[in-house]
Design a protein around this motif. Structure first.
Motif, PDB file in Angstrom:
ATOM      1  N   ASP A  87      27.702  44.556  50.203  1.00  0.00           N
ATOM      2  CA  ASP A  87      26.888  43.204  50.434  1.00  0.00           C
ATOM      3  C   ASP A  87      28.244  42.308  50.194  1.00  0.00           C
ATOM      4  O   ASP A  87      28.258  41.029  50.810  1.00  0.00           O
ATOM      5  CB  ASP A  87      25.646  42.887  49.772  1.00  0.00           C
ATOM      6  N   PHE A  88      28.953  42.485  49.252  1.00  0.00           N
ATOM      7  CA  PHE A  88      30.167  41.677  48.753  1.00  0.00           C
ATOM      8  C   PHE A  88      31.082  41.576  49.893  1.00  0.00           C
ATOM      9  O   PHE A  88      31.743  40.725  50.076  1.00  0.00           O
ATOM     10  CB  PHE A  88      30.939  42.319  47.463  1.00  0.00           C
ATOM     11  N   LEU A  91      29.552  39.283  52.328  1.00  0.00           N
ATOM     12  CA  LEU A  91      29.773  37.855  51.684  1.00  0.00           C
ATOM     13  C   LEU A  91      31.274  37.424  51.938  1.00  0.00           C
ATOM     14  O   LEU A  91      31.487  36.315  52.158  1.00  0.00           O
ATOM     15  CB  LEU A  91      29.305  37.873  50.366  1.00  0.00           C
ATOM     16  N   PHE A  94      31.910  36.006  55.315  1.00  0.00           N
ATOM     17  CA  PHE A  94      31.414  34.812  55.191  1.00  0.00           C
ATOM     18  C   PHE A  94      32.305  33.802  54.735  1.00  0.00           C
ATOM     19  O   PHE A  94      32.664  32.472  55.347  1.00  0.00           O
ATOM     20  CB  PHE A  94      30.239  34.750  54.488  1.00  0.00           C
ATOM     21  N   PHE A  95      32.894  34.245  53.680  1.00  0.00           N
ATOM     22  CA  PHE A  95      34.002  33.263  53.198  1.00  0.00           C
ATOM     23  C   PHE A  95      35.171  33.136  53.629  1.00  0.00           C
ATOM     24  O   PHE A  95      35.548  31.877  54.044  1.00  0.00           O
ATOM     25  CB  PHE A  95      34.439  34.247  51.724  1.00  0.00           C
TER      26      PHE A  95
ATOM     27  N   PHE B  27      22.758  32.276  40.475  1.00  0.00           N
ATOM     28  CA  PHE B  27      23.182  33.199  41.596  1.00  0.00           C
ATOM     29  C   PHE B  27      23.489  34.245  41.022  1.00  0.00           C
ATOM     30  O   PHE B  27      22.555  35.134  41.636  1.00  0.00           O
ATOM     31  CB  PHE B  27      24.308  32.330  42.056  1.00  0.00           C
ATOM     32  N   TYR B  31      20.886  37.919  41.628  1.00  0.00           N
ATOM     33  CA  TYR B  31      21.998  39.073  42.046  1.00  0.00           C
ATOM     34  C   TYR B  31      21.970  40.337  41.225  1.00  0.00           C
ATOM     35  O   TYR B  31      21.423  41.558  41.594  1.00  0.00           O
ATOM     36  CB  TYR B  31      23.591  38.837  42.284  1.00  0.00           C
ATOM     37  N   MET B  37      22.180  38.935  47.239  1.00  0.00           N
ATOM     38  CA  MET B  37      22.932  37.898  47.259  1.00  0.00           C
ATOM     39  C   MET B  37      22.156  36.584  47.599  1.00  0.00           C
ATOM     40  O   MET B  37      21.951  36.513  48.707  1.00  0.00           O
ATOM     41  CB  MET B  37      23.963  38.150  48.260  1.00  0.00           C
ATOM     42  N   VAL B  39      22.226  33.964  48.671  1.00  0.00           N
ATOM     43  CA  VAL B  39      23.087  32.646  49.130  1.00  0.00           C
ATOM     44  C   VAL B  39      22.121  31.271  49.377  1.00  0.00           C
ATOM     45  O   VAL B  39      22.636  30.198  48.961  1.00  0.00           O
ATOM     46  CB  VAL B  39      23.424  32.923  50.489  1.00  0.00           C
ATOM     47  N   PHE B 222      29.376  31.226  45.006  1.00  0.00           N
ATOM     48  CA  PHE B 222      29.661  32.413  45.028  1.00  0.00           C
ATOM     49  C   PHE B 222      30.894  32.619  44.773  1.00  0.00           C
ATOM     50  O   PHE B 222      31.546  34.067  44.167  1.00  0.00           O
ATOM     51  CB  PHE B 222      29.442  32.921  46.642  1.00  0.00           C
ATOM     52  N   VAL B 225      31.373  33.446  41.225  1.00  0.00           N
ATOM     53  CA  VAL B 225      30.533  34.738  40.728  1.00  0.00           C
ATOM     54  C   VAL B 225      31.739  35.909  41.171  1.00  0.00           C
ATOM     55  O   VAL B 225      31.828  36.793  40.296  1.00  0.00           O
ATOM     56  CB  VAL B 225      29.382  34.989  41.620  1.00  0.00           C
TER      57      VAL B 225
END
Lengths: 288, 288
Positions: A87-88, A91, A94-95, B27, B31, B37, B39, B222, B225
């Motif tokens: 999932d990192f 994400l 997404f970033f 957040f 997690y 996650m 979001v 995020f 993190v």
């Protein structure tokens, strides 16, 4: 002859359909959750727009440039996600979409920032709306055939194996990291092509065309249509573009129209995820 | 002169750093405990900000508005948890990927609902009659730091906090020794929602509200993190001050618009060079 309104819908569904198929190729067939495609779409749109307006290159250079830069963008995305997993990784993509938006907004010398690039011409052979519609649908079909062809090749089979069981594929001596990268670059090139089609169709692009709204819509279309099904993604996109037809019967003030449209589509997405995670035409469920 | 600028800069870093550290901590908590996650935390924060503004707009007293906001935040957290996260959990492994799609979808859904309810114009909470800006800044730093310290103490010493850490480390083992992990997950998300509500109130006092800020809050949390290390509370706090420092110093020496670009550059450097972040454990396959 079809009315301009319907033709407009066809062009948009075809363009976003190409983009959704490119995304479905990596998510549904490659098994890698991606949110970054909206940025690759934007890269293609900006590449073609800048090449043909600022540098007045020909349209063929513009489209080829869009594909090349889409591929380069995908390469960079691939480098960023090389060392993060699960999932990192998703994400991080997404970033990447946000980073693209921030970058485009802040290099006005090249992209004119928030003002956007106006007056992007259409190539003369597809100047009229019907011809542009035909050209986009033909591109959609060609991309579809190309992707199906790849999926049935040994390369595509390795992709499928990787999605179903990455460790197993590696045990059989398949270089999964390489396959993943190549698939991502290919998908980025297609996303770039879709971006160029979009830029020359609308004639005006600004950073907000490639942001969170579109990001969710294409991911949603892929999930609603069904993972592992290319036609499904096009159906997902078509549903999104047909929502306004339903909304016409209800009186909604124009300023909240876009919001209501997204609310409906995302609610459909959530229902699909909760009730039928395979989507409309889906064949596979995504693991981990 | 230079000292005043330096103090000013340090103050800005302290204010935004502690505010977003609190958001990042909320957040991270979700997690760690649920492996999702979260979001959608961005929209919990923004929704709380709007709830606070709305209550004050209606002529509520400040203390009532705070209570109302926390109630709204709890309701949002509960809905997200019960209707989406827990339902996906019963689906087993596919849920991890789909929960990420779902949480991003929830973020955009929430933003669109706020847009439909309150319109796209920015909303301002004004306390200038009662409080000077220095008071507000003291309040932000004080409340954020106290909340974070409270959370740290809660996790370390309280019964529920210990259970949360147990579920975070290994939910199956926690079940075996008789911990109701479903309840622990719910309490983690509610605790995070309360902190989100606090961030929302402080955010509304310091900045303007606008429906598109949810994604920015999410991405800011995020990134902090990610730099601090997944699931590490001190990491989230250090990461927050590090990013804020680089952003504000960068914005001071170059331009304000490049602020977000600076933070993206740091995050990408971390992803390439040290993907587990400052305090993160080495990421192992079985953790994913």
């Amino acid at each position: 002859m079809l009315s301009p309104y319907i033709l407009n819908l066809i062009v948009l569904i075809a363009i976003y359909g190409i983009l959704a198929m490119a995304l479905s190729f990596v998510i549904g067939h490659g098994g890698v959750l991606q949110f970054g495609h909206v940025a690759l779409f934007g890269v293609g749109a900006y590449a073609s727009a800048i090449l043909t307006t600022t540098y007045s290159f020909s349209f063929s250079i513009g489209f080829l440039g869009a594909m090349a830069f889409g591929g380069i963008g995908a390469c960079m995305l691939g480098m960023l996600i090389r060392r993060v997993r699960g999932d990192f990784m998703a994400l991080t993509t997404f970033f990447f979409a946000f980073a693209f938006y921030a970058l485009v907004l802040n290099v006005p010398e090249l992209t004119r920032g928030a003002l956007g690039i106006p007056a992007i011409a259409r190539p003369s052979i597809v100047m009229s709306l019907p011809s542009y519609a035909i050209a986009s649908v033909v591109t959609l079909v060609v991309v579809y055939l190309l992707l199906t062809r790849i999926l049935h090749s040994p390369f595509g089979l390795v992709m499928g194996a990787m999605r179903d069981d990455e460790l197993g594929a590696r045990v059989l001596g398949k270089n999964t990291a390489h396959v993943q990268r190549v698939a991502l670059v290919l998908s980025g090139m297609i996303a770039g092509l879709a971006g160029a089609l979009y830029a020359h169709y609308i004639g005006f692009i600004d950073p907000s065309s490639f942001y969170l709204g579109d990001l969710v819509i294409i991911v949603a279309a892929v999930v609603i249509g069904g993972l592992g099904s290319l036609p499904g993604s096009v159906i997902g996109i078509a549903i999104y573009f047909l929502i306004p037809e339903v909304l016409r019967f209800i009186n909604i003030p124009t300023e909240t129209f876009g919001a209501v449209r997204q609310i409906i589509f995302i609610t459909v997405l959530l229902l699909i995820i909760l009730v039928r995670p395979k989507g409309i035409l889906g064949k596979v469920l995504l693991d981990t | 002169m230079t000292t005043t600028i330096a103090t000013q800069l340090a103050l800005t870093i302290l204010i935004s750093g502690s505010l977003f550290a609190l958001s990042a901590v909320g957040f991270t908590l979700v997690y760690r405990v649920t492996k999702i996650m979260h979001v959608a935390h961005g929209v919990v924060v923004l929704g709380s900000g709007y709830a606070f503004w709305w209550a004050l707009q209606r002529g509520a007293s400040a203390s009532f508005a705070v209570a109302f906001t926390i109630a709204v935040a709890l309701a949002m957290g509960w809905c997200i948890h019960t209707f989406v996260y827990e339902r996906l959990r019963t689906r087993g492994k596919i849920a991890i990927t789909m929960s990420l799609v779902a949480t991003v979808a929830l973020l955009v859904l929430g933003q669109n609902i706020l847009l439909a309810l309150f319109g796209s114009s920015t909303r301002v909470v004004s306390f200038s009659k009662q409080l000077s800006s220095a008071d507000i800044h003291t309040l932000i730093v004080g409340v954020s730091l106290v909340s974070i310290i409270f959370l740290g103490m809660f996790l370390r010493w309280s019964r529920l906090g210990k259970r949360m850490r147990a579920v975070a480390d290994n939910s199956i083992a926690a079940e075996v020794v008789g911990i109701d992990s479903a309840r622990v997950r719910l309490s983690a998300i509610l605790l995070s929602a309360v902190m989100g509500g606090i961030v929302g109130i402080l955010y509304a006092m310091e900045f303007n509200l606008d429906p598109s800020m949810g994604s920015e809050i999410a991405i800011r949390s995020f990134s902090r993190v990610l730099i601090g290390g997944a699931g590490s509370l001190p990491g989230a706090i250090f990461g927050s001050f590090l990013i804020e420092g680089v952003e504000d110093v960068g914005a001071f020496f170059y331009s304000d618009g490049l602020k977000s670009v600076f933070s993206f550059v740091i995050v990408f450097l971390f992803l390439l060079l040290r993907p587990r972040g400052l305090f993160g454990r080495k990421i192992r396959k079985e953790d994913l």
